[in-house]
Design a protein around this motif. Structure first.
Motif, PDB file in Angstrom:
ATOM      1  N   ARG A 174       0.910  -1.003   0.033  1.00 33.46           N
ATOM      2  CA  ARG A 174       0.068  -0.064  -0.025  1.00 33.46           C
ATOM      3  C   ARG A 174       0.860   1.323   0.087  1.00 33.46           C
ATOM      4  O   ARG A 174       0.644   2.225  -0.754  1.00 33.46           O
ATOM      5  N   HIS A 203      -4.221   4.492   5.981  1.00 32.48           N
ATOM      6  CA  HIS A 203      -5.149   3.368   6.012  1.00 32.48           C
ATOM      7  C   HIS A 203      -6.065   3.442   7.228  1.00 32.48           C
ATOM      8  O   HIS A 203      -7.195   2.997   7.201  1.00 32.48           O
ATOM      9  N   TYR A 225      -6.283   4.182  -2.955  1.00 34.34           N
ATOM     10  CA  TYR A 225      -5.645   2.848  -3.127  1.00 34.34           C
ATOM     11  C   TYR A 225      -6.675   1.787  -3.057  1.00 34.34           C
ATOM     12  O   TYR A 225      -7.776   1.945  -2.127  1.00 34.34           O
ATOM     13  N   HIS A 237      -2.439  -4.648  -6.087  1.00 36.52           N
ATOM     14  CA  HIS A 237      -2.180  -3.485  -5.358  1.00 36.52           C
ATOM     15  C   HIS A 237      -2.377  -2.175  -6.358  1.00 36.52           C
ATOM     16  O   HIS A 237      -1.536  -2.164  -7.366  1.00 36.52           O
TER      17      HIS A 237
END
Length: 260
Positions: A174, A203, A225, A237
């Protein structure tokens, strides 16, 4: 082409017809290299869209897989940008800015970014605003902690070291894809320093922290993302960065499969 069967409910990686609002930007296009078979009539037709310089670059790759991936990446750019600009794909003219970032001379208001990893190719397009995209399909084990200590912000390293350890690969990819997308959008490359931007709290919805001396840090940077499980048990990803306010609100509707 085989659609991936393991998908989160908000996103389908299966091929679908071009939506009526396909020109709405920013947008993302995904293509698998086996969607179009190397040496097939479809691949031969796409090769005719490339310029002489592009065909020479394609031939410079030693492996057939690399040549095919280059062909599909350039053809994807030409088909999508041609449709958005109202120009025949083979008539598009590309150049580069002093930074090295590509420019579409036929429609300089269209900003675009291309990425590839494993079997996947991704294109992001924005209107009037810089954009960057990065994808990663993990192919082999990596020493995430060692790489992070060399490139990442200390807070990001701390996140990777924190339990549970099984989340380390997800955290790593990420942050890595977000960093790559960010520097692609800037047009400067990662040589500016991957550790000068901190995605450790992204996140959790805590935003992004920039080094105080990073040029352009005051711009309204936006990020997207997502991670998509793939049939081969790996993941794709995907990260997008830019100053277009709509990037933060990207959803499955903005992601298309194929050369729409």
């Amino acid at each position: 082409m085989n659609p991936e069967p393991h998908r989160p409910p908000h996103m389908s990686l299966g091929k679908s017809p071009v939506a009526a609002n396909a020109s709405r930007l920013p947008g993302i296009w995904l293509l698998r290299t086996d969607d179009i078979i190397s040496g097939s009539p479809s691949a031969d037709a796409l090769a005719k869209l490339l310029s002489g310089e592009e065909r020479a670059r394609q031939r410079s790759y030693r492996s057939e897989d690399a040549q095919h991936q280059f062909l599909l990446g350039r053809a994807l750019m030409r088909r999508v940008l041609g449709k958005l600009s109202g120009t025949q794909p083979e008539a598009l003219r590309f150049s580069r800015l002093p930074s090295g970032k590509p420019l579409l001379e036929n429609a300089p208001e269209l900003h675009f970014s291309l990425s590839h990893s494993g079997r996947w190719i991704a294109l992001a397009v924005s209107e009037s605003q810089a954009i960057g995209i990065d994808i990663e399909q993990p192919q082999k084990p990596r020493n995430f902690a060692r790489i992070a200590r060399h490139y990442f912000h200390p807070q990001e390293c701390a996140l990777l070291d924190a339990p549970p350890r099984e989340l380390m690969p997800i955290h790593f990819y990420r942050m890595w894809t977000l960093k790559e997308a960010f520097y692609k959008a800037r047009g400067t490359g990662i040589s500016e320093g991957l550790g000068r931007v901190d995605f450790s709290g992204f996140h959790l919805g805590e935003g992004v922290q920039f080094a105080s001396d990073l040029p352009g840090r005051e711009l309204p940077w936006q990020f997207f993302y997502a991670m998509y499980p793939l049939r081969d048990t790996s993941q794709l990803h995907l990260a997008v960065a830019g100053v277009d306010p709509a990037i933060a609100d990207l959803s499955a509707k903005a992601i298309r499969r194929g050369m729409a």
